[in-house]
Design an enzyme around this catalytic site. Structure first.
Site, short mmCIF file in Angstrom:
data_model
loop_
_atom_site.label_atom_id
_atom_site.label_comp_id
_atom_site.label_asym_id
_atom_site.label_seq_id
_atom_site.Cartn_x
_atom_site.Cartn_y
_atom_site.Cartn_z
N LYS A 271 0.82 -1.17 0.00
CA LYS A 271 0.00 0.00 0.00
C LYS A 271 0.87 1.25 0.00
CE LYS A 271 -3.53 -2.28 2.74
NZ LYS A 271 -4.14 -2.40 4.07
N GLU B 102 8.22 1.75 -5.60
CA GLU B 102 8.20 1.27 -4.21
C GLU B 102 8.36 2.45 -3.28
OE1 GLU B 102 7.31 -0.65 -1.88
OE2 GLU B 102 8.46 -2.46 -2.28
N ASP B 103 7.82 2.31 -2.07
CA ASP B 103 7.99 3.38 -1.08
C ASP B 103 9.39 3.36 -0.48
OD1 ASP B 103 7.53 1.02 0.33
OD2 ASP B 103 5.96 1.85 1.61
N ASP C 212 14.59 -1.68 1.69
CA ASP C 212 15.18 -1.95 2.99
C ASP C 212 16.15 -3.11 2.85
OD1 ASP C 212 15.56 -2.56 5.76
OD2 ASP C 212 13.65 -1.64 6.25
N LYS D 272 17.39 2.47 2.09
CA LYS D 272 18.20 2.26 3.29
C LYS D 272 19.30 1.26 2.94
CE LYS D 272 14.74 2.47 6.96
NZ LYS D 272 14.19 1.68 8.08
N PHE E 59 13.29 3.74 11.61
CA PHE E 59 11.97 3.35 11.16
C PHE E 59 11.18 4.60 10.79
CE2 PHE E 59 7.66 1.78 11.23
CZ PHE E 59 7.81 0.62 10.49
N ASP F 168 3.85 3.25 6.78
CA ASP F 168 3.06 3.17 8.00
C ASP F 168 3.80 2.44 9.11
OD1 ASP F 168 1.44 0.16 8.34
OD2 ASP F 168 2.64 0.54 6.57
N ARG G 20 0.29 6.78 7.50
CA ARG G 20 0.46 6.83 6.04
C ARG G 20 0.15 8.21 5.47
NH1 ARG G 20 1.12 1.78 3.79
NH2 ARG G 20 0.15 0.07 4.90
#
Length: 174
Positions: free
Chosen positions: A41, A97-98, A101, A129, A150, A157, A163
């Site tokens: 999401k 992509e957001d 990681d 990251k 984080f 989220d 979000r």
């Protein structure tokens, strides 16, 4: 345990960087059509803003892949929750992509999408990251490299909260 959000990247910084990425993609795909694949999401906020700033023809599709659940670290187990609606064969595809990681989820996803026969396949992420990477994933378009904290906001989220923040913030726990 309560949490507080500290601003890492302001709304203005995020907006300006998305404009720059949109210009770069438009130049790279001049004379072509680009097919954006959003990883739901979290990627939806970024992809919508990015698509508005790309000047070549754009089509969109969405998929949902999960490896987090309600935790702050990837479980390493990848599940496809929603697959694409359209075939990728012959398309110039950019996965949006957001955040990148560990790279586990995206490595799995990119390998799967390559098997579907796109003309080209690139990766665009708002946040990267690199310190957390355990699987090598090449990112073609990066908004920001960030430290190993984080983060939430702009689609990201913590347990389905935050979000809708218009900036990128760091979650600090009491």
């Amino acid at each position: 345990m309560a949490e507080h959000i500290k601003v890492l990247l302001s709304e203005k910084e995020v907006d300006e960087r998305i404009q720059e990425i949109g210009r770069q993609i438009s130049e790279d795909y001049e004379g072509k059509k680009v097919h954006l694949v959003c990883v739901l999401k979290g990627g939806s906020f970024f992809m919508c803003e990015l698509a508005k700033r790309i000047t070549v023809p754009v089509s969109l599709d969405f998929m949902s892949v999960s490896s987090y659940g309600s935790e702050t670290k990837s479980s390493g187990v990848v599940r496809i929750v929603k697959d694409l609606d359209e075939p990728l064969k012959g398309k110039d595809v950019i996965v949006v992509e957001d955040i990148v990681d560990s790279g586990r989820t995206l490595s799995y996803l990119l390998d799967m999408l390559k098997d579907r026969g796109p003309e080209s396949l690139r990766l665009c992420t708002l946040l990267d990251k690199p310190e957390r990477r355990v699987v090598d994933v090449h990112v073609d378009y990066t908004g920001f490299q960030i430290p190993d904290e984080f983060v939430v906001g702009y689609g990201l989220d913590y347990d389905q909260k935050y979000r809708n923040l218009p900036y990128i913030g760091v979650v600090e726990f009491d």
